[in-house]
Design a protein around this motif. Sequence first.
Motif, mmCIF file in Angstrom:
data_model
loop_
_atom_site.group_PDB
_atom_site.id
_atom_site.type_symbol
_atom_site.label_atom_id
_atom_site.label_comp_id
_atom_site.label_asym_id
_atom_site.label_seq_id
_atom_site.Cartn_x
_atom_site.Cartn_y
_atom_site.Cartn_z
ATOM 1 N N VAL A 165 0.855 -1.201 0.000
ATOM 2 C CA VAL A 165 0.000 0.000 0.000
ATOM 3 C C VAL A 165 0.880 1.236 0.000
ATOM 4 N N ASP A 166 0.443 2.251 -0.737
ATOM 5 C CA ASP A 166 1.156 3.524 -0.827
ATOM 6 C C ASP A 166 0.078 4.614 -0.853
ATOM 7 N N SER A 167 0.503 5.884 -0.808
ATOM 8 C CA SER A 167 -0.469 6.966 -0.924
ATOM 9 C C SER A 167 0.123 8.114 -1.730
ATOM 10 N N ALA A 168 -0.753 8.963 -2.259
ATOM 11 C CA ALA A 168 -0.315 10.073 -3.107
ATOM 12 C C ALA A 168 -1.369 11.171 -3.090
ATOM 13 N N ALA A 169 -0.970 12.344 -3.588
ATOM 14 C CA ALA A 169 -1.848 13.513 -3.669
ATOM 15 C C ALA A 169 -2.247 13.768 -5.112
ATOM 16 N N THR A 170 -3.378 14.442 -5.287
ATOM 17 C CA THR A 170 -3.685 14.930 -6.631
ATOM 18 C C THR A 170 -2.950 16.259 -6.862
ATOM 19 N N SER A 171 -2.667 16.996 -5.783
ATOM 20 C CA SER A 171 -1.973 18.295 -5.910
ATOM 21 C C SER A 171 -0.477 18.139 -5.659
ATOM 22 N N ASP A 172 0.258 19.221 -5.909
ATOM 23 C CA ASP A 172 1.698 19.215 -5.586
ATOM 24 C C ASP A 172 1.984 20.084 -4.353
ATOM 25 N N TYR A 173 0.945 20.438 -3.593
ATOM 26 C CA TYR A 173 1.099 21.372 -2.460
ATOM 27 C C TYR A 173 2.081 20.888 -1.398
ATOM 28 N N HIS A 174 2.114 19.600 -1.143
ATOM 29 C CA HIS A 174 2.893 19.096 -0.001
ATOM 30 C C HIS A 174 3.873 17.989 -0.388
ATOM 31 N N VAL A 175 4.413 18.102 -1.607
ATOM 32 C CA VAL A 175 5.383 17.091 -2.059
ATOM 33 C C VAL A 175 6.605 17.133 -1.132
ATOM 34 N N GLY A 176 6.998 15.963 -0.633
ATOM 35 C CA GLY A 176 8.174 15.864 0.249
ATOM 36 C C GLY A 176 7.874 16.125 1.719
ATOM 37 N N ASP A 177 6.615 16.530 2.014
ATOM 38 C CA ASP A 177 6.267 16.848 3.414
ATOM 39 C C ASP A 177 5.881 15.600 4.210
ATOM 40 N N LYS A 178 6.103 15.702 5.533
ATOM 41 C CA LYS A 178 5.610 14.680 6.472
ATOM 42 C C LYS A 178 4.093 14.791 6.554
ATOM 43 N N PRO A 179 3.406 13.742 7.014
ATOM 44 C CA PRO A 179 1.968 13.891 7.254
ATOM 45 C C PRO A 179 1.691 15.019 8.258
ATOM 46 N N ASP A 180 0.493 15.586 8.197
ATOM 47 C CA ASP A 180 0.031 16.613 9.137
ATOM 48 C C ASP A 180 0.172 16.073 10.570
ATOM 49 N N SER A 181 0.584 16.947 11.486
ATOM 50 C CA SER A 181 0.825 16.501 12.869
ATOM 51 C C SER A 181 -0.433 15.907 13.504
ATOM 52 N N ARG A 182 -1.620 16.379 13.061
ATOM 53 C CA ARG A 182 -2.862 15.838 13.635
ATOM 54 C C ARG A 182 -3.129 14.413 13.149
ATOM 55 N N SER A 183 -2.716 14.106 11.919
ATOM 56 C CA SER A 183 -2.834 12.717 11.432
ATOM 57 C C SER A 183 -1.816 11.833 12.145
ATOM 58 N N ILE A 184 -0.599 12.374 12.327
ATOM 59 C CA ILE A 184 0.443 11.612 13.031
ATOM 60 C C ILE A 184 -0.040 11.268 14.442
ATOM 61 N N SER A 185 -0.637 12.258 15.152
ATOM 62 C CA SER A 185 -1.104 12.022 16.532
ATOM 63 C C SER A 185 -2.227 10.998 16.578
ATOM 64 N N LYS A 186 -3.196 11.161 15.663
ATOM 65 C CA LYS A 186 -4.343 10.224 15.672
ATOM 66 C C LYS A 186 -3.864 8.798 15.407
ATOM 67 N N ALA A 187 -2.954 8.649 14.435
ATOM 68 C CA ALA A 187 -2.428 7.316 14.131
ATOM 69 C C ALA A 187 -1.674 6.763 15.345
ATOM 70 N N ALA A 188 -0.849 7.598 15.963
ATOM 71 C CA ALA A 188 -0.038 7.151 17.107
ATOM 72 C C ALA A 188 -0.930 6.689 18.259
ATOM 73 N N GLU A 189 -2.033 7.418 18.489
ATOM 74 C CA GLU A 189 -3.013 7.022 19.525
ATOM 75 C C GLU A 189 -3.495 5.595 19.301
ATOM 76 N N CYS A 190 -3.547 5.204 18.031
ATOM 77 C CA CYS A 190 -4.057 3.875 17.674
ATOM 78 C C CYS A 190 -2.917 2.900 17.396
ATOM 79 N N GLY A 191 -1.712 3.283 17.787
ATOM 80 C CA GLY A 191 -0.565 2.373 17.678
ATOM 81 C C GLY A 191 0.038 2.272 16.286
ATOM 82 N N ILE A 192 -0.202 3.295 15.463
ATOM 83 C CA ILE A 192 0.290 3.260 14.077
ATOM 84 C C ILE A 192 1.261 4.421 13.850
ATOM 85 N N ASP A 193 2.440 4.099 13.326
ATOM 86 C CA ASP A 193 3.471 5.122 13.079
ATOM 87 C C ASP A 193 3.482 5.500 11.599
ATOM 88 N N ILE A 194 3.083 6.738 11.289
ATOM 89 C CA ILE A 194 3.074 7.158 9.876
ATOM 90 C C ILE A 194 4.139 8.231 9.608
#
Length: 155
Positions: A34-63
């Motif tokens: 599994v992989d993921s991608a954007a339709t835009s080029d706004y955040h190429v090379g960026d880490k996921p949003d900190s709020r997504s990182i936190s939500k995933a971490a709460e559920c034991g997932i490191d993104i």
Amino acid sequence: MKILMVCLGNICRSPLAEGILQNKLIKNSLDVSVDSAATSDYHVGDKPDSRSISKAAECGIDITAQRGRQIQNSDFQKFDRIFVMDTSNYSNTVALTNKLKEINKVELILNLINPGSNQSVPDPYFGGKDGFKNVYRLLDAACNVIIKQIKNEQS
Ligand code: 4NP
């Protein structure tokens, strides 16, 4: 089998979708990537949003190792199924190819839970934490269906 998750920025919804599905694939010992991608080029090379990182971490997932990238035409050859988060992602993704076989790989992810409803995973970028909680809940349910489908195909 290769699965691609797509949203507008590849920093909020699709990184969560990738992380959630990856976690379930490992737990179920399924040999699917599994992989993921954007339709835009706004955040190429960026880490996921900190709020997504936190939500995933709460559920034991490191993104945190994920980085934003933009979908390109070659992804239609590389991936078997391409799940988009909303109807705008759908239009922007299918616009990248004119081959029916490739267009047919693109599916609205929430149609897995409510077939034919064409519902969108709400874009949480401009909202608060609750938006991310809701996105997680919807994507978790959709990814359970993907796992079930893969298991059915392999049995
Ligand atoms: P995503 O959310 O598509 O779920 O990654 C967004 C991220 C960034 C922007 C919009 C939506 N943006 O406009 O920069």
